[in-house]
Scaffold this active site. Structure first.
Site, short mmCIF file in Angstrom:
data_model
loop_
_atom_site.label_atom_id
_atom_site.label_comp_id
_atom_site.label_asym_id
_atom_site.label_seq_id
_atom_site.Cartn_x
_atom_site.Cartn_y
_atom_site.Cartn_z
N GLN A 28 31.65 52.91 11.97
CA GLN A 28 30.78 51.81 12.37
C GLN A 28 30.27 52.03 13.80
O GLN A 28 31.05 52.35 14.70
CB GLN A 28 31.58 50.49 12.27
CG GLN A 28 30.77 49.22 12.38
CD GLN A 28 29.83 49.00 11.20
OE1 GLN A 28 30.06 49.47 10.09
NE2 GLN A 28 28.76 48.26 11.44
N ASP A 70 26.39 57.57 5.49
CA ASP A 70 25.39 57.10 6.46
C ASP A 70 24.20 58.06 6.52
O ASP A 70 23.14 57.70 7.05
CB ASP A 70 26.00 57.04 7.86
CG ASP A 70 26.42 55.64 8.26
OD1 ASP A 70 25.80 54.67 7.79
OD2 ASP A 70 27.37 55.52 9.06
N LYS A 89 29.67 44.00 3.54
CA LYS A 89 29.85 45.23 2.76
C LYS A 89 31.05 45.09 1.83
O LYS A 89 30.99 45.46 0.65
CB LYS A 89 30.06 46.43 3.70
CG LYS A 89 28.79 46.82 4.43
CD LYS A 89 29.08 47.84 5.52
CE LYS A 89 27.85 48.01 6.41
NZ LYS A 89 28.15 48.52 7.73
#
Ligand code: GUN
Length: 281
Positions: free
Chosen positions: A94, A117, A50
């Protein structure tokens, strides 16, 4: 028949070129905060992917590391701090989380406009309500973008998904319905699973079990999407037995270079989308 490979790396590179132009037109550098709790070596690999892609596109990614023993309150306080920070475009935590921390409490704490997300209840609710104004989770969006890049329509097709997670299976089902697909969501406890997968026009496997799906699960000519990333003694493996299934399917994603890069680019697209909606107020 040998399947056409759905090249997620190539499509992600093409989408990256488009996103780079959008980033240049923003009023400020987008900033994504990733909160990473504990020391999971697998997470490090994904984080680096990322960060590298973000750097290439002009999106700044700041990873906030917390110890595995961190309590839930401190994580929520940190999220609230970044919610207030006008320079922060997106926030994600995460997964997986340590046991003492509730996924539900964290995703509820994230400002829905910064929830890149797409896990916050506002975004999940809007997805299922058919509202067009929401942020969709990155992996399901990546799957749909990849199909679209190959002009593969979902309309009227039967999509069968193996796996009912909040990350992939459930949101993917909602997004496929919105594209006029007929959707069946299956999981580990589904009886006669093969009977169902064998009638799929599009089979998406997101179960987290290396090489589980072989030819016996697949209708000849089906499109097969492998979301699995399993670290095994033999190396990285998907949930699909690629060499067997590619002989009977029409299209198939490889692992790696299939859904993985599509997820990363879709997340960064979400960051840009989030910032644009914040700029509009
Ligand atoms: N861990 C593995 N995939 C994901 C994802 O899409 N989002 C978050 N927050 N954590 C993950």
């Amino acid at each position: 028949m040998t399947a056409i490979i759905l090249d997620g790396q190539k499509v992600a590179n093409q989408l990256a070129e488009k996103l780079k132009i959008q980033v240049r037109h923003l009023s400020r550098t987008p900033i994504l905060i990733i909160i990473s709790i504990g020391n999971n070596p697998e997470n490090k690999i994904y984080l680096d992917k990322k960060i590298n892609r973000g750097a290439q596109l002009g999106i700044k990614i700041k990873v906030h590391h917390l110890a595995a023993s961190t309590n839930e309150r401190s994580v929520i306080d940190l999220i609230q701090h970044y919610n207030q920070d006008q320079l922060v475009s997106g926030i994600m935590v995460q997964l997986p989380l340590p046991e003492q921390i509730s996924y539900y409490h964290l995703v509820r704490a994230i400002n829905p406009l910064k929830d890149v997300d797409g896990f916050n209840e506002q975004n999940v609710g809007r997805l299922w309500n058919g509202d067009s104004n929401f942020i969709a989770p990155a992996t399901p969006r990546g799957i749909l973008s990849l199909l679209s890049a190959y002009d593969l329509s979902l309309k009227g097709k039967h999509t069968v998904v193996i796996g009912r997670s909040n990350l992939v299976g459930k949101p993917l089902a909602g997004l496929c319905l919105a594209k006029d697909s007929t959707v069946t969501l299956t999981h580990r406890k589904t009886t006669n699973l093969r009977k169902i997968t064998q009638i799929a026009d599009i089979l998406v496997v997101a179960i987290g079990q290396a090489q589980m799906v072989d030819q016996s699960y697949v209708k000849p000519g089906a499109i097969v999407i492998d979301v699995g990333i399993n670290t095994t003694a033999q190396g990285l493996m998907g949930d699909v037995n690629f060499s067997a299934v590619k002989e009977i399917s029409s299209y198939i994603t490889p692992v790696p270079k299939g859904i993985g890069p599509m997820t990363v680019i879709s997340l960064l697209e979400n960051v840009v989308k989030a910032q644009k909606s914040q700029e509009l107020g």
